[in-house]
Design a protein around this motif. Structure first.
Motif, PDB file in Angstrom:
ATOM      1  N   TYR A   1       4.270   7.622  -4.021  1.00 15.94           N
ATOM      2  CA  TYR A   1       3.712   6.337  -4.429  1.00 15.94           C
ATOM      3  C   TYR A   1       2.405   6.527  -5.175  1.00 15.94           C
ATOM      4  N   LEU A   2       2.183   5.649  -6.153  1.00 17.20           N
ATOM      5  CA  LEU A   2       0.838   5.426  -6.672  1.00 17.20           C
ATOM      6  C   LEU A   2       0.368   4.110  -6.072  1.00 17.20           C
ATOM      7  N   VAL A   3      -0.757   4.146  -5.364  1.00 19.89           N
ATOM      8  CA  VAL A   3      -1.375   2.925  -4.846  1.00 19.89           C
ATOM      9  C   VAL A   3      -2.703   2.760  -5.552  1.00 19.89           C
ATOM     10  N   THR A   4      -2.810   1.747  -6.395  1.00 19.29           N
ATOM     11  CA  THR A   4      -4.085   1.490  -7.066  1.00 19.29           C
ATOM     12  C   THR A   4      -4.942   0.591  -6.180  1.00 19.29           C
ATOM     13  N   GLY A   5      -6.254   0.747  -6.321  1.00 19.89           N
ATOM     14  CA  GLY A   5      -7.152   0.030  -5.420  1.00 19.89           C
ATOM     15  C   GLY A   5      -7.127   0.617  -4.021  1.00 19.89           C
ATOM     16  N   ALA A   6      -6.906   1.927  -3.920  1.00 23.75           N
ATOM     17  CA  ALA A   6      -6.726   2.565  -2.609  1.00 23.75           C
ATOM     18  C   ALA A   6      -7.987   2.545  -1.757  1.00 23.75           C
ATOM     19  N   ALA A   7      -9.149   2.418  -2.390  1.00 21.77           N
ATOM     20  CA  ALA A   7     -10.396   2.329  -1.620  1.00 21.77           C
ATOM     21  C   ALA A   7     -10.742   0.880  -1.298  1.00 21.77           C
ATOM     22  N   GLY A   8      -9.894  -0.038  -1.740  1.00 27.69           N
ATOM     23  CA  GLY A   8     -10.095  -1.452  -1.455  1.00 27.69           C
ATOM     24  C   GLY A   8      -9.477  -1.847  -0.126  1.00 27.69           C
ATOM     25  N   PHE A   9      -9.654  -3.101   0.229  1.00 28.55           N
ATOM     26  CA  PHE A   9      -9.232  -3.624   1.527  1.00 28.55           C
ATOM     27  C   PHE A   9      -7.717  -3.476   1.751  1.00 28.55           C
ATOM     28  N   ILE A  10      -6.918  -4.080   0.894  1.00 25.49           N
ATOM     29  CA  ILE A  10      -5.466  -4.045   1.088  1.00 25.49           C
ATOM     30  C   ILE A  10      -4.915  -2.667   0.741  1.00 25.49           C
ATOM     31  N   GLY A  11      -5.455  -2.049  -0.310  1.00 21.23           N
ATOM     32  CA  GLY A  11      -4.969  -0.732  -0.714  1.00 21.23           C
ATOM     33  C   GLY A  11      -5.178   0.327   0.351  1.00 21.23           C
ATOM     34  N   PHE A  12      -6.317   0.277   1.026  1.00 17.88           N
ATOM     35  CA  PHE A  12      -6.616   1.212   2.118  1.00 17.88           C
ATOM     36  C   PHE A  12      -5.578   1.103   3.228  1.00 17.88           C
ATOM     37  N   HIS A  13      -5.317  -0.114   3.684  1.00 16.04           N
ATOM     38  CA  HIS A  13      -4.364  -0.310   4.782  1.00 16.04           C
ATOM     39  C   HIS A  13      -2.930   0.018   4.353  1.00 16.04           C
ATOM     40  N   THR A  14      -2.577  -0.317   3.114  1.00 15.92           N
ATOM     41  CA  THR A  14      -1.232  -0.007   2.615  1.00 15.92           C
ATOM     42  C   THR A  14      -1.019   1.493   2.550  1.00 15.92           C
ATOM     43  N   THR A  15      -2.020   2.210   2.058  1.00 17.55           N
ATOM     44  CA  THR A  15      -1.923   3.676   1.975  1.00 17.55           C
ATOM     45  C   THR A  15      -1.741   4.280   3.359  1.00 17.55           C
ATOM     46  N   LYS A  16      -2.507   3.812   4.333  1.00 11.61           N
ATOM     47  CA  LYS A  16      -2.378   4.330   5.695  1.00 11.61           C
ATOM     48  C   LYS A  16      -0.960   4.125   6.227  1.00 11.61           C
ATOM     49  N   LYS A  17      -0.381   2.970   5.970  1.00  9.73           N
ATOM     50  CA  LYS A  17       0.967   2.688   6.477  1.00  9.73           C
ATOM     51  C   LYS A  17       2.016   3.590   5.816  1.00  9.73           C
ATOM     52  N   LEU A  18       1.898   3.788   4.499  1.00 10.06           N
ATOM     53  CA  LEU A  18       2.852   4.649   3.795  1.00 10.06           C
ATOM     54  C   LEU A  18       2.762   6.094   4.284  1.00 10.06           C
ATOM     55  N   ILE A  19       1.529   6.590   4.435  1.00  7.04           N
ATOM     56  CA  ILE A  19       1.338   7.962   4.925  1.00  7.04           C
ATOM     57  C   ILE A  19       1.897   8.110   6.337  1.00  7.04           C
ATOM     58  N   ALA A  20       1.680   7.092   7.171  1.00 10.26           N
ATOM     59  CA  ALA A  20       2.137   7.153   8.566  1.00 10.26           C
ATOM     60  C   ALA A  20       3.644   7.267   8.671  1.00 10.26           C
ATOM     61  N   ARG A  21       4.364   6.744   7.702  1.00  8.54           N
ATOM     62  CA  ARG A  21       5.830   6.820   7.772  1.00  8.54           C
ATOM     63  C   ARG A  21       6.394   8.026   7.009  1.00  8.54           C
ATOM     64  N   GLY A  22       5.484   8.864   6.460  1.00  3.77           N
ATOM     65  CA  GLY A  22       5.926  10.125   5.877  1.00  3.77           C
ATOM     66  C   GLY A  22       5.968  10.174   4.367  1.00  3.77           C
ATOM     67  N   ASP A  23       5.513   9.128   3.693  1.00  2.05           N
ATOM     68  CA  ASP A  23       5.471   9.141   2.232  1.00  2.05           C
ATOM     69  C   ASP A  23       4.227   9.875   1.744  1.00  2.05           C
ATOM     70  N   THR A  24       4.236  10.267   0.479  1.00  5.81           N
ATOM     71  CA  THR A  24       3.042  10.825  -0.145  1.00  5.81           C
ATOM     72  C   THR A  24       2.447   9.780  -1.075  1.00  5.81           C
ATOM     73  N   VAL A  25       1.117   9.757  -1.159  1.00  2.00           N
ATOM     74  CA  VAL A  25       0.423   8.724  -1.913  1.00  2.00           C
ATOM     75  C   VAL A  25      -0.675   9.333  -2.774  1.00  2.00           C
ATOM     76  N   VAL A  26      -0.668   8.986  -4.041  1.00  2.00           N
ATOM     77  CA  VAL A  26      -1.826   9.212  -4.897  1.00  2.00           C
ATOM     78  C   VAL A  26      -2.564   7.884  -4.948  1.00  2.00           C
ATOM     79  N   GLY A  27      -3.796   7.889  -4.481  1.00  2.00           N
ATOM     80  CA  GLY A  27      -4.608   6.676  -4.477  1.00  2.00           C
ATOM     81  C   GLY A  27      -5.543   6.661  -5.666  1.00  2.00           C
ATOM     82  N   LEU A  28      -5.555   5.547  -6.379  1.00  2.00           N
ATOM     83  CA  LEU A  28      -6.426   5.394  -7.537  1.00  2.00           C
ATOM     84  C   LEU A  28      -7.450   4.305  -7.257  1.00  2.00           C
ATOM     85  N   ASP A  29      -8.689   4.548  -7.668  1.00  2.00           N
ATOM     86  CA  ASP A  29      -9.727   3.524  -7.555  1.00  2.00           C
ATOM     87  C   ASP A  29     -10.851   3.887  -8.516  1.00  2.00           C
TER      88      ASP A  29
END
Length: 337
Positions: free
Chosen positions: A3-31
């Motif tokens: 996944y690419l999650v933009t706004g990863a250091a933001g409120f919703i992006g932070f929590h979304t990234t945590k959930k994706l990682i917790a289920r085993g996905d890989t995430v590139v966070g952009l901010d």
């Protein structure tokens, strides 16, 4: 999935990234780590994410065309969850250019990156603000939303139009998510829950607009994120029953959808303040003021399509969510109960 999650250091992006990682996905966070609100909070969110396996961070401006092009060339993303934007209705009254650069030019770069790199699905943040001058309640995705009352809302409506064009021309599956008044731990300092909490604890008065005659569909962050991830997993297909002589704004003959994500329960602002006072154990001094330009008196999400298509309905009670926010706020700022 990658996944690419933009706004990863933001409120919703932070929590979304945590959930994706917790289920085993890989995430590139952009901010871009801009200073619209305190950058230290964004760095604190990132500090938690950087300890997670499967997470990588990129600091890029959305409107930086060469950098965005290089990002999509370096990675093969399966899904893009685009949550980065210049946020805030009131800020858009005095800083309109920031919204054009981030929300329009930046969104175009996301669309182009997805188009040229074979991304399977783009899910992106829209906003309940697109309902603008509408007064029919609850707000339905099947209703026309052509009367925004702030530039912020106009850019979010424009995002939905831009996404539809790419879905139609290039068959890029896109889904817009209209969020309703999100709150919770690690929230934004420019939003009412944080502003009120800080002021009450410091013994300062709180500004209550429209003399408190406001209703909001307060939606807890965990419910928002559950909705985001479920929708991202649900790749839209063309609606074969869509009719061009009676067009449904929420669907299309292209692989395009929009959904509301809200608690489906508008709460009186004064009731919210009362719950917050109870959780804080301290009364608020209220300064009643007129309605602010660009604001609306009420929001209320119809979530029937979300329930039907992804089997999820937000349901966290306001009192539960506020208590969790207050507990986090005290912990983060080291304020004893």
């Amino acid at each position: 999935m990658k996944y690419l999650v933009t706004g990863a250091a933001g409120f919703i992006g932070f929590h979304t990234t945590k959930k994706l990682i917790a289920r085993g996905d890989t995430v590139v966070g952009l901010d871009n780590l801009n200073d619209y609100y305190q950058v230290s909070l964004k760095h604190d969110r990132l500090a938690q994410l950087k300890n997670l396996p499967g997470f990588a961070f990129e600091q890029i401006e959305l409107a930086d065309r060469p950098a965005m092009k290089a990002l999509f060339e370096r990675h093969q993303f399966d899904v893009v969850i685009h949550l980065a934007a210049q946020a805030g209705v009131r800020y858009s009254l005095t800083n309109p250019q920031a919204y054009i650069d981030s929300n329009l030019v930046g969104f175009c770069e996301i669309l182009e990156g997805c188009r040229h790199s074979g991304v399977k699905h783009l899910a992106y943040a829209s906003s309940s603000s697109v309902y603008g001058g509408n007064t029919k309640m609850p707000f339905s995705i099947h209703d026309n939303v052509d009367h925004p009352v702030s530039l912020y809302a106009a850019t979010k409506k424009a995002n939905e139009l831009m996404a539809h064009t790419y879905s139609h021309l290039f068959r890029l599956p896109t889904t817009g998510l209209r969020f309703f008044t999100v709150y919770g731990p690690w929230g934004r300092p420019d939003m009412a829950m944080w502003i009120f909490t800080k002021a009450i604890l410091e013994g300062r008065p709180i500004d209550v607009f429209n003399e408190g005659k406001m209703r909001r569909d307060f939606t807890f962050i965990d419910d928002i994120v559950e909705g985001v991830v479920r929708v991202a997993d649900n790749i839209p297909v063309p609606n074969t029953s869509w009719q061009s002589d009676h067009p449904d704004p929420a669907t299309s003959s292209a692989p395009y959808r929009v959904y509301n994500i809200g608690n489906n329960r508008p709460e009186d602002l004064m009731e919210m303040i009362g719950i917050l006072e109870s959780c804080l154990g301290k009364k608020a001094e209220k300064r009643l003021l007129p309605m602010q330009p660009g604001d609306v008196p009420a929001t209320y999400a119809d979530v029937d399509d979300l329930v039907q298509d992804v089997g999820f309905k937000p349901a966290t009670p306001l009192a539960t969510g506020i208590q969790r926010f207050v507990d986090w706020y005290r912990s983060y700022h080291k304020i004893p109960a």
